[in-house]
Design a protein around this motif. Structure first.
Motif, PDB file in Angstrom:
ATOM      1  N   VAL A 185      32.448 -30.566  11.961  1.00  0.00           N
ATOM      2  CA  VAL A 185      31.171 -30.703  12.672  1.00  0.00           C
ATOM      3  C   VAL A 185      30.596 -32.105  12.475  1.00  0.00           C
ATOM      4  O   VAL A 185      30.082 -32.722  13.421  1.00  0.00           O
ATOM      5  N   GLY A 186      30.682 -32.619  11.252  1.00  0.00           N
ATOM      6  CA  GLY A 186      30.177 -33.968  11.004  1.00  0.00           C
ATOM      7  C   GLY A 186      30.909 -35.009  11.824  1.00  0.00           C
ATOM      8  O   GLY A 186      30.298 -35.911  12.412  1.00  0.00           O
ATOM      9  N   ALA A 187      32.236 -34.882  11.902  1.00  0.00           N
ATOM     10  CA  ALA A 187      33.008 -35.839  12.699  1.00  0.00           C
ATOM     11  C   ALA A 187      32.679 -35.704  14.179  1.00  0.00           C
ATOM     12  O   ALA A 187      32.600 -36.705  14.897  1.00  0.00           O
ATOM     13  N   ALA A 188      32.461 -34.457  14.642  1.00  0.00           N
ATOM     14  CA  ALA A 188      32.100 -34.271  16.052  1.00  0.00           C
ATOM     15  C   ALA A 188      30.752 -34.926  16.348  1.00  0.00           C
ATOM     16  O   ALA A 188      30.553 -35.507  17.425  1.00  0.00           O
ATOM     17  N   LEU A 189      29.816 -34.856  15.384  1.00  0.00           N
ATOM     18  CA  LEU A 189      28.520 -35.518  15.593  1.00  0.00           C
ATOM     19  C   LEU A 189      28.694 -37.032  15.683  1.00  0.00           C
ATOM     20  O   LEU A 189      28.030 -37.695  16.504  1.00  0.00           O
ATOM     21  N   ALA A 190      29.590 -37.575  14.852  1.00  0.00           N
ATOM     22  CA  ALA A 190      29.852 -39.015  14.937  1.00  0.00           C
ATOM     23  C   ALA A 190      30.408 -39.381  16.313  1.00  0.00           C
ATOM     24  O   ALA A 190      30.031 -40.400  16.901  1.00  0.00           O
ATOM     25  N   HIS A 206      18.429 -43.965  19.693  1.00  0.00           N
ATOM     26  CA  HIS A 206      18.131 -42.538  19.594  1.00  0.00           C
ATOM     27  C   HIS A 206      19.418 -41.737  19.468  1.00  0.00           C
ATOM     28  O   HIS A 206      19.525 -40.825  18.658  1.00  0.00           O
ATOM     29  N   ALA A 207      20.428 -42.130  20.261  1.00  0.00           N
ATOM     30  CA  ALA A 207      21.695 -41.397  20.208  1.00  0.00           C
ATOM     31  C   ALA A 207      22.455 -41.691  18.924  1.00  0.00           C
ATOM     32  O   ALA A 207      23.126 -40.817  18.392  1.00  0.00           O
ATOM     33  N   ALA A 208      22.330 -42.924  18.421  1.00  0.00           N
ATOM     34  CA  ALA A 208      23.205 -43.324  17.323  1.00  0.00           C
ATOM     35  C   ALA A 208      22.664 -42.953  15.947  1.00  0.00           C
ATOM     36  O   ALA A 208      23.438 -42.691  15.038  1.00  0.00           O
ATOM     37  N   THR A 209      21.342 -42.938  15.784  1.00  0.00           N
ATOM     38  CA  THR A 209      20.820 -42.813  14.423  1.00  0.00           C
ATOM     39  C   THR A 209      20.666 -41.370  13.966  1.00  0.00           C
ATOM     40  O   THR A 209      20.782 -41.104  12.777  1.00  0.00           O
ATOM     41  N   LYS A 210      20.401 -40.456  14.877  1.00  0.00           N
ATOM     42  CA  LYS A 210      20.221 -39.069  14.411  1.00  0.00           C
ATOM     43  C   LYS A 210      21.522 -38.441  13.940  1.00  0.00           C
ATOM     44  O   LYS A 210      21.558 -37.877  12.850  1.00  0.00           O
ATOM     45  N   PRO A 211      22.609 -38.523  14.727  1.00  0.00           N
ATOM     46  CA  PRO A 211      23.860 -37.981  14.183  1.00  0.00           C
ATOM     47  C   PRO A 211      24.343 -38.752  12.966  1.00  0.00           C
ATOM     48  O   PRO A 211      25.110 -38.216  12.179  1.00  0.00           O
ATOM     49  N   ALA A 212      23.895 -40.009  12.814  1.00  0.00           N
ATOM     50  CA  ALA A 212      24.339 -40.783  11.663  1.00  0.00           C
ATOM     51  C   ALA A 212      23.943 -40.077  10.372  1.00  0.00           C
ATOM     52  O   ALA A 212      24.746 -39.948   9.457  1.00  0.00           O
ATOM     53  N   THR A 213      22.697 -39.628  10.306  1.00  0.00           N
ATOM     54  CA  THR A 213      22.248 -38.953   9.088  1.00  0.00           C
ATOM     55  C   THR A 213      22.892 -37.581   8.953  1.00  0.00           C
ATOM     56  O   THR A 213      23.553 -37.286   7.948  1.00  0.00           O
ATOM     57  N   LEU A 214      22.732 -36.735   9.953  1.00  0.00           N
ATOM     58  CA  LEU A 214      23.200 -35.341   9.833  1.00  0.00           C
ATOM     59  C   LEU A 214      24.721 -35.277   9.711  1.00  0.00           C
ATOM     60  O   LEU A 214      25.251 -34.559   8.854  1.00  0.00           O
ATOM     61  N   GLY A 215      25.434 -36.045  10.546  1.00  0.00           N
ATOM     62  CA  GLY A 215      26.887 -35.995  10.499  1.00  0.00           C
ATOM     63  C   GLY A 215      27.438 -36.470   9.174  1.00  0.00           C
ATOM     64  O   GLY A 215      28.302 -35.822   8.577  1.00  0.00           O
ATOM     65  N   LEU A 216      26.902 -37.606   8.691  1.00  0.00           N
ATOM     66  CA  LEU A 216      27.412 -38.129   7.422  1.00  0.00           C
ATOM     67  C   LEU A 216      27.107 -37.165   6.283  1.00  0.00           C
ATOM     68  O   LEU A 216      27.948 -36.928   5.412  1.00  0.00           O
ATOM     69  N   VAL A 217      25.891 -36.587   6.278  1.00  0.00           N
ATOM     70  CA  VAL A 217      25.539 -35.672   5.188  1.00  0.00           C
ATOM     71  C   VAL A 217      26.411 -34.421   5.231  1.00  0.00           C
ATOM     72  O   VAL A 217      26.834 -33.918   4.181  1.00  0.00           O
ATOM     73  N   LEU A 218      26.746 -33.939   6.441  1.00  0.00           N
ATOM     74  CA  LEU A 218      27.656 -32.787   6.527  1.00  0.00           C
ATOM     75  C   LEU A 218      29.024 -33.127   5.939  1.00  0.00           C
ATOM     76  O   LEU A 218      29.586 -32.335   5.166  1.00  0.00           O
ATOM     77  N   THR A 272      17.515 -44.804   3.831  1.00  0.00           N
ATOM     78  CA  THR A 272      17.678 -46.091   4.501  1.00  0.00           C
ATOM     79  C   THR A 272      17.845 -45.984   6.018  1.00  0.00           C
ATOM     80  O   THR A 272      17.483 -46.912   6.721  1.00  0.00           O
ATOM     81  N   ALA A 273      18.368 -44.872   6.528  1.00  0.00           N
ATOM     82  CA  ALA A 273      18.626 -44.796   7.971  1.00  0.00           C
ATOM     83  C   ALA A 273      17.345 -44.914   8.798  1.00  0.00           C
ATOM     84  O   ALA A 273      17.310 -45.693   9.755  1.00  0.00           O
ATOM     85  N   PRO A 274      16.258 -44.189   8.460  1.00  0.00           N
ATOM     86  CA  PRO A 274      15.037 -44.365   9.267  1.00  0.00           C
ATOM     87  C   PRO A 274      14.443 -45.763   9.141  1.00  0.00           C
ATOM     88  O   PRO A 274      13.975 -46.325  10.138  1.00  0.00           O
ATOM     89  N   VAL A 275      14.510 -46.337   7.935  1.00  0.00           N
ATOM     90  CA  VAL A 275      13.938 -47.673   7.754  1.00  0.00           C
ATOM     91  C   VAL A 275      14.715 -48.696   8.570  1.00  0.00           C
ATOM     92  O   VAL A 275      14.137 -49.538   9.280  1.00  0.00           O
TER      93      VAL A 275
END
Lengths: 86, 127
Positions: free
Chosen positions: B14-19, B37-49, B77-80
């Motif tokens: 799932v994390g790789a699919a989000l990437a 918007h497209a790049a930063t949200k999956p960055a956090t959730l996908g990487l954490v998964l 760091t991702a939101p900042v």
């Protein structure tokens, strides 16, 4: 487990390819930072997938360093754009 | 295959699919802000998964601690970083897409209905 890691690596390869394509297409500097940031996250994810496949924690230090360096470089280039203009 | 392995497989895929979705968004969206918007949200959730999946496979506590450090750093760091890039791009005069409907940072022009602020709520002093 190996199958899942293979699927994940394939998906990550596709993601990395898309990031590189965005990086090479003509676009603004901010676009390129976003693409590079995404590419770095793909690389970090790939290292984590490989660590999960082999149960080997050797490369996890690289993960920490890459995550920190990515943030620092993003902020640095963002400040540069802000001063100079895109 | 143990239960932990099954959870790991699910999280990693799932994390790789989000990437991959982030990559598709980078191609399809029209301007810098939509792409962020497209790049930063999956960055956090996908990487954490992916990191959670890897942490379930690790034996030593030190390795799990390192993965937790990376996840925490990503959350901080991702939101900042995204905020800095968006502010820099906006101040540098990046063009907004034609599909942009409203800009909250644009100066308000008279007669422009879309960016007019909502009328202030009436207070009768009863509260």
């Amino acid at each position: 487990m190996n199958l899942a890691a293979d699927i994940a690596m394939t998906l990550l390869a596709g993601a990395g390819l898309l990031c590189v394509v965005r990086l090479l297409r003509p676009c603004s500097l901010a676009d390129r930072i976003v693409a590079l940031d995404s590419l770095l996250i793909v690389i970090v994810s790939g290292i984590a997938v490989q660590a999960a496949r082999t149960r080997d924690g050797t490369y996890l230090d690289v993960l920490v360093v890459a995550a920190l360096l990515g943030f620092v470089s993003t902020v640095t280039v963002a400040r540069f754009i802000e001063r100079r203009g895109a | 295959m143990t239960v932990a392995d099954a959870i790991t497989s699910f999280c990693i895929v799932v994390g790789a699919a989000l990437a991959l979705l982030a990559g598709v968004g980078l191609q399809r969206f029209p301007d810098v802000f939509a792409r962020m918007h497209a790049a930063t949200k999956p960055a956090t959730l996908g990487l954490v998964l992916v990191l959670v999946g890897a942490a379930l496979r690790m034996d030593r506590p030190g390795a799990i601690a390192k993965l937790l450090v990376v996840a925490g750093l990503q959350f901080v760091t991702a939101p900042v970083g995204a905020h800095m890039v968006a502010r820099a791009a906006y101040r540098a005069g990046t063009e907004l897409s034609d599909a942009t409907v409203t800009g909250r940072l644009e100066p308000v022009e008279p007669g422009d209905e879309l960016v007019q602020p909502a009328p202030p709520a009436e207070h009768d002093g009863g509260g």
